[in-house]
Design an enzyme around this catalytic site. Structure first.
Site, PDB file in Angstrom:
ATOM      1  N   SER A 162      -4.095   6.389  14.047  1.00  0.00           N
ATOM      2  CA  SER A 162      -4.463   7.576  13.283  1.00  0.00           C
ATOM      3  C   SER A 162      -4.914   8.687  14.222  1.00  0.00           C
ATOM      4  CB  SER A 162      -5.625   7.207  12.353  1.00  0.00           C
ATOM      5  OG  SER A 162      -6.260   8.359  11.852  1.00  0.00           O
ATOM      6  N   ALA A 163      -4.737   9.916  13.771  1.00  0.00           N
ATOM      7  CA  ALA A 163      -5.244  11.064  14.528  1.00  0.00           C
ATOM      8  C   ALA A 163      -6.768  11.010  14.647  1.00  0.00           C
ATOM      9  CB  ALA A 163      -4.825  12.357  13.844  1.00  0.00           C
TER      10      ALA A 163
ATOM     11  N   TYR B  30      -0.840   8.650  12.976  1.00  0.00           N
ATOM     12  CA  TYR B  30      -0.463   9.510  11.844  1.00  0.00           C
ATOM     13  C   TYR B  30      -1.441  10.666  11.723  1.00  0.00           C
ATOM     14  CZ  TYR B  30       1.161   4.861  10.230  1.00  0.00           C
ATOM     15  OH  TYR B  30       1.675   3.604  10.113  1.00  0.00           O
TER      16      TYR B  30
ATOM     17  N   ASN C  75      -9.605  12.249  -0.213  1.00  0.00           N
ATOM     18  CA  ASN C  75      -8.656  13.101   0.519  1.00  0.00           C
ATOM     19  C   ASN C  75      -8.173  14.255  -0.349  1.00  0.00           C
ATOM     20  OD1 ASN C  75      -7.715  10.061   1.865  1.00  0.00           O
ATOM     21  ND2 ASN C  75      -8.399  11.726   3.164  1.00  0.00           N
TER      22      ASN C  75
ATOM     23  N   ARG D 225     -18.196  19.590   4.877  1.00  0.00           N
ATOM     24  CA  ARG D 225     -18.444  18.157   4.688  1.00  0.00           C
ATOM     25  C   ARG D 225     -18.962  17.575   6.007  1.00  0.00           C
ATOM     26  NH1 ARG D 225     -13.194  14.676   2.834  1.00  0.00           N
ATOM     27  NH2 ARG D 225     -12.388  15.573   4.753  1.00  0.00           N
TER      28      ARG D 225
ATOM     29  N   ASP E  49     -16.827  16.632   9.302  1.00  0.00           N
ATOM     30  CA  ASP E  49     -15.501  17.253   9.254  1.00  0.00           C
ATOM     31  C   ASP E  49     -15.208  18.013  10.542  1.00  0.00           C
ATOM     32  OD1 ASP E  49     -13.514  16.989   7.421  1.00  0.00           O
ATOM     33  OD2 ASP E  49     -14.268  18.487   6.019  1.00  0.00           O
TER      34      ASP E  49
ATOM     35  N   GLY F 110       0.811  -1.225   0.000  1.00  0.00           N
ATOM     36  CA  GLY F 110       0.000   0.000   0.000  1.00  0.00           C
ATOM     37  C   GLY F 110       0.842   1.272   0.000  1.00  0.00           C
TER      38      GLY F 110
ATOM     39  N   TYR G 148     -14.476   3.302  11.020  1.00  0.00           N
ATOM     40  CA  TYR G 148     -13.029   3.204  10.768  1.00  0.00           C
ATOM     41  C   TYR G 148     -12.251   3.636  12.015  1.00  0.00           C
ATOM     42  CZ  TYR G 148      -8.425   4.850   9.357  1.00  0.00           C
ATOM     43  OH  TYR G 148      -7.066   5.078   9.304  1.00  0.00           O
TER      44      TYR G 148
ATOM     45  N   LEU H  63      -3.620  -7.329  -1.533  1.00  0.00           N
ATOM     46  CA  LEU H  63      -3.765  -6.434  -2.691  1.00  0.00           C
ATOM     47  C   LEU H  63      -5.200  -5.928  -2.859  1.00  0.00           C
ATOM     48  CD1 LEU H  63      -1.394  -8.172  -5.295  1.00  0.00           C
ATOM     49  CD2 LEU H  63      -0.842  -6.428  -3.592  1.00  0.00           C
TER      50      LEU H  63
ATOM     51  N   LYS I 198      -9.643   1.609  14.920  1.00  0.00           N
ATOM     52  CA  LYS I 198      -8.305   2.038  15.378  1.00  0.00           C
ATOM     53  C   LYS I 198      -8.283   2.117  16.906  1.00  0.00           C
ATOM     54  CE  LYS I 198      -6.271   2.569  11.402  1.00  0.00           C
ATOM     55  NZ  LYS I 198      -5.358   1.510  10.975  1.00  0.00           N
TER      56      LYS I 198
HETATM   57  P1  NAD Z   1      -3.431   1.444   1.775  1.00  0.00           P
HETATM   58  O1  NAD Z   1      -4.829   1.028   1.541  1.00  0.00           O
HETATM   59  O2  NAD Z   1      -2.647   1.994   0.651  1.00  0.00           O
HETATM   60  O3  NAD Z   1      -2.603   0.216   2.412  1.00  0.00           O
HETATM   61  C1  NAD Z   1      -3.200  -0.754   3.226  1.00  0.00           C
HETATM   62  C2  NAD Z   1      -2.818  -2.115   2.654  1.00  0.00           C
HETATM   63  O4  NAD Z   1      -3.398  -3.149   3.450  1.00  0.00           O
HETATM   64  C3  NAD Z   1      -3.327  -2.329   1.221  1.00  0.00           C
HETATM   65  O5  NAD Z   1      -2.238  -2.717   0.402  1.00  0.00           O
HETATM   66  C4  NAD Z   1      -4.358  -3.449   1.346  1.00  0.00           C
HETATM   67  O6  NAD Z   1      -4.398  -4.263   0.196  1.00  0.00           O
HETATM   68  C5  NAD Z   1      -3.862  -4.187   2.596  1.00  0.00           C
HETATM   69  N1  NAD Z   1      -4.867  -4.941   3.319  1.00  0.00           N
HETATM   70  C6  NAD Z   1      -6.065  -4.510   3.801  1.00  0.00           C
HETATM   71  N2  NAD Z   1      -6.705  -5.509   4.448  1.00  0.00           N
HETATM   72  C7  NAD Z   1      -5.893  -6.598   4.397  1.00  0.00           C
HETATM   73  C8  NAD Z   1      -5.998  -7.933   4.867  1.00  0.00           C
HETATM   74  N3  NAD Z   1      -7.069  -8.360   5.524  1.00  0.00           N
HETATM   75  N4  NAD Z   1      -4.974  -8.786   4.629  1.00  0.00           N
HETATM   76  C9  NAD Z   1      -3.867  -8.374   3.949  1.00  0.00           C
HETATM   77  N5  NAD Z   1      -3.725  -7.121   3.468  1.00  0.00           N
HETATM   78  C10 NAD Z   1      -4.722  -6.249   3.693  1.00  0.00           C
HETATM   79  O7  NAD Z   1      -3.433   2.479   3.005  1.00  0.00           O
HETATM   80  P2  NAD Z   1      -2.285   3.418   3.574  1.00  0.00           P
HETATM   81  O8  NAD Z   1      -2.667   4.822   3.302  1.00  0.00           O
HETATM   82  O9  NAD Z   1      -0.958   2.928   3.165  1.00  0.00           O
HETATM   83  O10 NAD Z   1      -2.518   3.185   5.132  1.00  0.00           O
HETATM   84  C11 NAD Z   1      -1.786   2.203   5.844  1.00  0.00           C
HETATM   85  C12 NAD Z   1      -2.303   2.167   7.281  1.00  0.00           C
HETATM   86  O11 NAD Z   1      -2.190   3.467   7.871  1.00  0.00           O
HETATM   87  C13 NAD Z   1      -3.790   1.782   7.396  1.00  0.00           C
HETATM   88  O12 NAD Z   1      -3.950   0.950   8.536  1.00  0.00           O
HETATM   89  C14 NAD Z   1      -4.484   3.109   7.610  1.00  0.00           C
HETATM   90  O13 NAD Z   1      -5.682   2.969   8.338  1.00  0.00           O
HETATM   91  C15 NAD Z   1      -3.435   3.873   8.400  1.00  0.00           C
HETATM   92  N6  NAD Z   1      -3.564   5.333   8.275  1.00  0.00           N
HETATM   93  C16 NAD Z   1      -3.576   5.894   7.022  1.00  0.00           C
HETATM   94  C17 NAD Z   1      -3.751   7.268   6.895  1.00  0.00           C
HETATM   95  C18 NAD Z   1      -3.811   7.892   5.537  1.00  0.00           C
HETATM   96  O14 NAD Z   1      -4.328   9.007   5.436  1.00  0.00           O
HETATM   97  N7  NAD Z   1      -3.289   7.283   4.474  1.00  0.00           N
HETATM   98  C19 NAD Z   1      -3.898   8.077   8.040  1.00  0.00           C
HETATM   99  C20 NAD Z   1      -3.843   7.479   9.298  1.00  0.00           C
HETATM  100  C21 NAD Z   1      -3.686   6.093   9.399  1.00  0.00           C
HETATM  101  N1  UFG Z   2     -11.009  18.844   1.704  1.00  0.00           N
HETATM  102  C1  UFG Z   2     -11.642  19.656   0.785  1.00  0.00           C
HETATM  103  N2  UFG Z   2     -12.031  19.100  -0.399  1.00  0.00           N
HETATM  104  C2  UFG Z   2     -11.812  17.791  -0.717  1.00  0.00           C
HETATM  105  C3  UFG Z   2     -11.154  16.970   0.242  1.00  0.00           C
HETATM  106  C4  UFG Z   2     -10.771  17.529   1.443  1.00  0.00           C
HETATM  107  O1  UFG Z   2     -11.872  20.833   1.034  1.00  0.00           O
HETATM  108  O2  UFG Z   2     -12.204  17.342  -1.806  1.00  0.00           O
HETATM  109  C5  UFG Z   2     -10.571  19.439   2.980  1.00  0.00           C
HETATM  110  C6  UFG Z   2     -11.253  18.840   4.204  1.00  0.00           C
HETATM  111  O3  UFG Z   2     -12.462  19.512   4.487  1.00  0.00           O
HETATM  112  C7  UFG Z   2     -10.179  19.061   5.269  1.00  0.00           C
HETATM  113  C8  UFG Z   2      -8.865  18.918   4.490  1.00  0.00           C
HETATM  114  O4  UFG Z   2      -9.198  19.144   3.126  1.00  0.00           O
HETATM  115  O5  UFG Z   2     -10.256  20.378   5.775  1.00  0.00           O
HETATM  116  C9  UFG Z   2      -8.231  17.538   4.615  1.00  0.00           C
HETATM  117  O6  UFG Z   2      -9.198  16.550   4.274  1.00  0.00           O
HETATM  118  P1  UFG Z   2      -8.801  15.021   4.029  1.00  0.00           P
HETATM  119  O7  UFG Z   2     -10.036  14.308   3.642  1.00  0.00           O
HETATM  120  O8  UFG Z   2      -7.629  14.947   3.127  1.00  0.00           O
HETATM  121  O9  UFG Z   2      -8.277  14.546   5.461  1.00  0.00           O
HETATM  122  P2  UFG Z   2      -9.023  14.473   6.868  1.00  0.00           P
HETATM  123  O10 UFG Z   2      -8.119  15.148   7.850  1.00  0.00           O
HETATM  124  O11 UFG Z   2     -10.407  14.960   6.808  1.00  0.00           O
HETATM  125  O12 UFG Z   2      -9.059  12.904   7.127  1.00  0.00           O
HETATM  126  C10 UFG Z   2      -7.834  12.183   7.226  1.00  0.00           C
HETATM  127  C11 UFG Z   2      -8.054  10.719   6.836  1.00  0.00           C
HETATM  128  C12 UFG Z   2      -8.928  10.035   7.851  1.00  0.00           C
HETATM  129  C13 UFG Z   2      -8.416  10.254   9.231  1.00  0.00           C
HETATM  130  C14 UFG Z   2      -8.241  11.729   9.513  1.00  0.00           C
HETATM  131  C15 UFG Z   2      -7.653  11.972  10.863  1.00  0.00           C
HETATM  132  O13 UFG Z   2      -8.687  10.626   5.587  1.00  0.00           O
HETATM  133  O14 UFG Z   2      -8.877   8.654   7.608  1.00  0.00           O
HETATM  134  O15 UFG Z   2      -7.357  12.281   8.528  1.00  0.00           O
HETATM  135  O16 UFG Z   2      -6.396  11.400  10.910  1.00  0.00           O
HETATM  136  F1  UFG Z   2      -9.322   9.743  10.103  1.00  0.00           F
END
Ligand code: NAD
Ligand code: UFG
Length: 341
Positions: free
Chosen positions: A125-126, A177, A199, A292, A295, A11, A149, A34, A153
């Site tokens: 996650s935050a 994060y 996002n 949203r 939010d 990922g 979700y 995947l 966490k």
């Molecule tokens: P991502 O979806 O790109 O990566 C997650 C990976 O986990 C994927 O490759 C998916 O195929 C795999 N996966 C899911 N369920 C599975 C299962 N049951 N068995 C095996 N593989 C599985 O997401 P990412 O952005 O790389 O996030 C990684 C982690 O960080 C996640 O746990 C997510 O919740 C956490 N996180 C992400 C963000 C963000 O904004 N990207 C923010 C905070 C926390």
């Molecule tokens: N935003 C827009 N337009 C868009 C998308 C986002 O204006 O099309 C704004 C949102 O309102 C926010 C900022 O951009 O003010 C960031 O939004 P994101 O959706 O990128 O991120 P969030 O902080 O809302 O959410 C992310 C992850 C969640 C996680 C959260 C707290 O997507 O999984 O951070 O860690 F829960």
């Protein structure tokens, strides 16, 4: 040299972390089903580093398969990224989220226990702070979530805490994060969302490559400098390096420790849009709409604990995040599907 199992390693954050682990000389085993990624990310990581990844196409819900991975490799520590992560989707499909995220983690912790591997870095996650009571956010403040979700966490954090109380041999680091963005400087690996991104950064980048017409900014009436939402964007490479620091320090952190991974700085949507526009070379179109649902206005970290306990701090700024994300997106407008190189 240690052997690190990276779940979800194909990922977005996982692939960047695998790359840094390989560069640091570690052996890496990846388990991923995947579901939300492509094995092409790992092929590219191998090309960039000149090293190999031991990849297992496996669902963590398959406990017997997971046990075989632990039998096949002498795993020293695990970084657990695997999970479903879309907030909106989790509201629509709560059972799928609870089943996957909790089931996968319970299987992993069981397999680790049986194999005698008790060092874990977990992707939290935050989102566990919900609508935060104080800004900047310190780790000790009240935890609450507003969607399935986030609930997964929070529950996984609780499971890890209970496990570390029951057996003091565990070393668990819960990394919370903030908003990961950007890509590896090579432009070869990056975020590859399925469908229309929810996002900010991936959405903006699809506007930049012409796949989407304009950004809709959710609200210009937040109590912030320009009225748009403020977040703590963190470069994915800094985030990846935070995991290496957590692995290195885990032996000195008994029990279960929660640590924010953020920059400690907030950036508004408009400021991000202008930074991205500078990197792309033209003003990216936008319009304002209402807020949203669900939010929050302002969310950024206090990054002190990471500095103190891990000796880690983010070094890459907003311009690096935008430049690197743009390099990835412009070279791979359709993500990993763009090329079969
Ligand atoms: P991502 O979806 O790109 O990566 C997650 C990976 O986990 C994927 O490759 C998916 O195929 C795999 N996966 C899911 N369920 C599975 C299962 N049951 N068995 C095996 N593989 C599985 O997401 P990412 O952005 O790389 O996030 C990684 C982690 O960080 C996640 O746990 C997510 O919740 C956490 N996180 C992400 C963000 C963000 O904004 N990207 C923010 C905070 C926390
Ligand atoms: N935003 C827009 N337009 C868009 C998308 C986002 O204006 O099309 C704004 C949102 O309102 C926010 C900022 O951009 O003010 C960031 O939004 P994101 O959706 O990128 O991120 P969030 O902080 O809302 O959410 C992310 C992850 C969640 C996680 C959260 C707290 O997507 O999984 O951070 O860690 F829960």
């Amino acid at each position: 040299m240690s052997t690190i199992l990276v779940t979800g390693g194909a990922g977005y954050i996982g692939s960047h972390t695998v790359l840094e682990l390989l560069n640091a000389g570690q052996r890496v085993v990846v388990v991923d089903n995947l579901d939300n990624s492509s094995a092409e990310s790992l092929r590219r990581v191998e090309r960039i580093t000149g090293k190999t990844v031991d990849f297992h196409l496996l669902d963590l819900l398959d406990r017997a398969g997971l046990d075989l991975v632990f039998k096949r490799h002498q795993i020293d520590a695990v970084i657990h990224f695997a999970g479903l992560k879309a907030v909106g989707e989790s509201v629509q499909q709560p059972l799928r989220y609870y089943h996957n995220n909790l089931g996968a983690t319970l299987n992993l912790l069981g397999a680790m226990t049986d194999a005698g591997c008790k060092t874990l870095v977990f992707s939290s996650s935050a989102t566990v702070y919900g609508d935060p009571e104080r800004i900047p956010i310190v780790e000790d403040q009240a935890l609450r979530t507003t969607n399935p979700y986030g609930a997964t966490k929070l529950m996984i954090e609780g499971i890890c805490r209970d496990l570390a109380i029951a057996d003091p041999a565990w070393r668990i680091v819960l990394l919370r994060y903030f908003n990961p963005v950007g890509a590896h400087i090579s432009g070869e690996i990056g975020e590859d969302p399925r469908g229309v991104p929810s996002n900010l950064m991936p959405y903006l980048m699809q506007v930049a490559v012409g796949k989407l017409p304009k950004l809709t900014i959710f609200g210009n009436d937040w109590p912030t400098e320009d009225g748009t939402g403020v977040r703590d964007y963190i470069h994915v490479v800094d985030l990846a390096l935070g995991h290496l620091a957590a692995l290195a320090k885990a032996p000195t952190l008994p029990g279960c420790t929660a640590i924010n991974l953020g920059t400690g700085t907030g950036t508004s949507v408009l400021a991000m849009l202008h930074a991205a526009s500078r990197m792309v070379g033209r003003l990216l179109l936008y319009l304002f709409s209402q807020r949203r649902a669900g939010d929050i206005g302002i969310c950024y970290s206090d990054a002190t604990r990471a500095k103190q306990l891990l000796g880690w701090a983010a070094t890459r700024g907003i311009d690096d995040m935008c430049a690197d994300h743009w390099r990835w997106q412009s070279r791979n407008p359709d993500g990993y599907a763009t090329s079969t190189r």
